[in-house]
Design an enzyme around this catalytic site. Structure first.
Site, PDB file in Angstrom:
ATOM      1  CE  LYS A  49      -4.016  -2.129   2.261  1.00  0.00           C
ATOM      2  NZ  LYS A  49      -5.069  -1.922   3.271  1.00  0.00           N
ATOM      3  CE1 TYR A  65      -9.369  -3.208   0.041  1.00  0.00           C
ATOM      4  CE2 TYR A  65      -8.474  -1.280  -1.065  1.00  0.00           C
ATOM      5  CZ  TYR A  65      -8.290  -2.416  -0.291  1.00  0.00           C
ATOM      6  OH  TYR A  65      -7.035  -2.758   0.151  1.00  0.00           O
ATOM      7  CG  ASN A 105      -3.634  -2.376   6.612  1.00  0.00           C
ATOM      8  OD1 ASN A 105      -3.518  -1.915   5.474  1.00  0.00           O
ATOM      9  ND2 ASN A 105      -4.538  -3.283   6.920  1.00  0.00           N
ATOM     10  CG  HIS A 125      -5.499  -6.213  -0.081  1.00  0.00           C
ATOM     11  ND1 HIS A 125      -6.665  -6.320   0.636  1.00  0.00           N
ATOM     12  CD2 HIS A 125      -5.640  -7.020  -1.171  1.00  0.00           C
ATOM     13  CE1 HIS A 125      -7.487  -7.153  -0.009  1.00  0.00           C
ATOM     14  NE2 HIS A 125      -6.886  -7.579  -1.103  1.00  0.00           N
ATOM     15  CD  GLU A 155      -8.601  -9.322  -3.687  1.00  0.00           C
ATOM     16  OE1 GLU A 155      -7.416  -9.612  -3.403  1.00  0.00           O
ATOM     17  OE2 GLU A 155      -9.438  -8.984  -2.834  1.00  0.00           O
TER      18      GLU A 155
HETATM   19  P1  CMP Z   1      -7.348  -4.641   3.568  1.00  0.00           P
HETATM   20  O1  CMP Z   1      -6.824  -6.002   3.815  1.00  0.00           O
HETATM   21  O2  CMP Z   1      -6.761  -3.890   2.431  1.00  0.00           O
HETATM   22  O3  CMP Z   1      -8.938  -4.709   3.365  1.00  0.00           O
HETATM   23  C1  CMP Z   1      -9.772  -3.595   3.594  1.00  0.00           C
HETATM   24  C2  CMP Z   1      -9.069  -2.500   4.338  1.00  0.00           C
HETATM   25  O4  CMP Z   1      -9.896  -1.573   5.004  1.00  0.00           O
HETATM   26  C3  CMP Z   1      -8.227  -3.092   5.448  1.00  0.00           C
HETATM   27  O5  CMP Z   1      -7.111  -3.771   4.893  1.00  0.00           O
HETATM   28  C4  CMP Z   1      -7.899  -1.864   6.281  1.00  0.00           C
HETATM   29  O6  CMP Z   1      -6.743  -1.177   5.809  1.00  0.00           O
HETATM   30  C5  CMP Z   1      -9.102  -0.960   6.024  1.00  0.00           C
HETATM   31  N1  CMP Z   1      -9.914  -0.747   7.242  1.00  0.00           N
HETATM   32  C6  CMP Z   1     -10.106   0.433   7.872  1.00  0.00           C
HETATM   33  N2  CMP Z   1     -10.888   0.276   8.954  1.00  0.00           N
HETATM   34  C7  CMP Z   1     -11.206  -1.042   9.019  1.00  0.00           C
HETATM   35  C8  CMP Z   1     -11.992  -1.825   9.922  1.00  0.00           C
HETATM   36  N3  CMP Z   1     -12.611  -1.293  10.980  1.00  0.00           N
HETATM   37  N4  CMP Z   1     -12.087  -3.153   9.685  1.00  0.00           N
HETATM   38  C9  CMP Z   1     -11.472  -3.728   8.612  1.00  0.00           C
HETATM   39  N5  CMP Z   1     -10.718  -3.014   7.725  1.00  0.00           N
HETATM   40  C10 CMP Z   1     -10.574  -1.701   7.925  1.00  0.00           C
END
Ligand code: CMP
Length: 137
Positions: A9, A49, A112, A115, A126
């Site tokens: 990311k 998403y 974070n 993904h 995906e």
């Molecule tokens: P990712 O694995 O990319 O999938 C969806 C993303 O939404 C997740 O990582 C997080 O970076 C983001 N996100 C933000 N808030 C939340 C939440 N409360 N629960 C899950 N994903 C979240």
């Protein structure tokens, strides 16, 4: 052999740790079958998403994912989907196990670092979202 999709990311690309993260995958015997650095458009991020479109964090997630370039890769190997999820650690880096990618490189649940597909069906979809058959070898 399984394939799964990984996205490094914008936060991790900005920190210049792309190579360190790809090394985690290769060290765990995942092969990089395709990889590219791209800037997502708002439409790309919204579509990718779309499953989260009703969640309260959707808008912020989309804005974050277009805040800078990302590196998308196809990882291939035995149990690639679940192995990648183990290597990443919990979605919230505060809950991620020591030594995981998110524990080491992520700052928050939004920023974070990575993904990874969460099921084999999603991995297929995906991968097809980002790569044509001819790009994969
Ligand atoms: P990712 O694995 O990319 O999938 C969806 C993303 O939404 C997740 O990582 C997080 O970076 C983001 N996100 C933000 N808030 C939340 C939440 N409360 N629960 C899950 N994903 C979240």
């Amino acid at each position: 052999m399984e394939q799964t999709l990984s996205i490094i990311k914008p936060d991790a690309v900005q920190k210049n740790v792309v190579g360190k993260i790809l090394d985690r995958f290769e060290t765990a015997n995942l092969r990089i079958a395709a990889s590219k650095k791209i800037q997502l458009s708002k439409e790309d991020a919204e579509a990718f998403y779309a499953v989260h479109s009703k969640r309260p964090f959707y808008g912020e997630l989309v804005e974050f994912m277009i805040s800078g370039p990302v590196v998308v890769s196809i990882l291939e190997g035995t149990n690639a989907m679940s192995l990648n999820r183990e290597l990443m650690g919990a979605t919230n880096p505060k809950e991620a196990k020591t030594g995981t990618i998110r524990a080491d490189f992520a700052d928050s649940i939004d920023a974070n670092a990575v993904h990874g597909s969460d099921s084999l069906q999603n991995a297929k979809e995906e991968i097809a979202f980002f790569f044509a058959k001819k790009d994969i070898c």
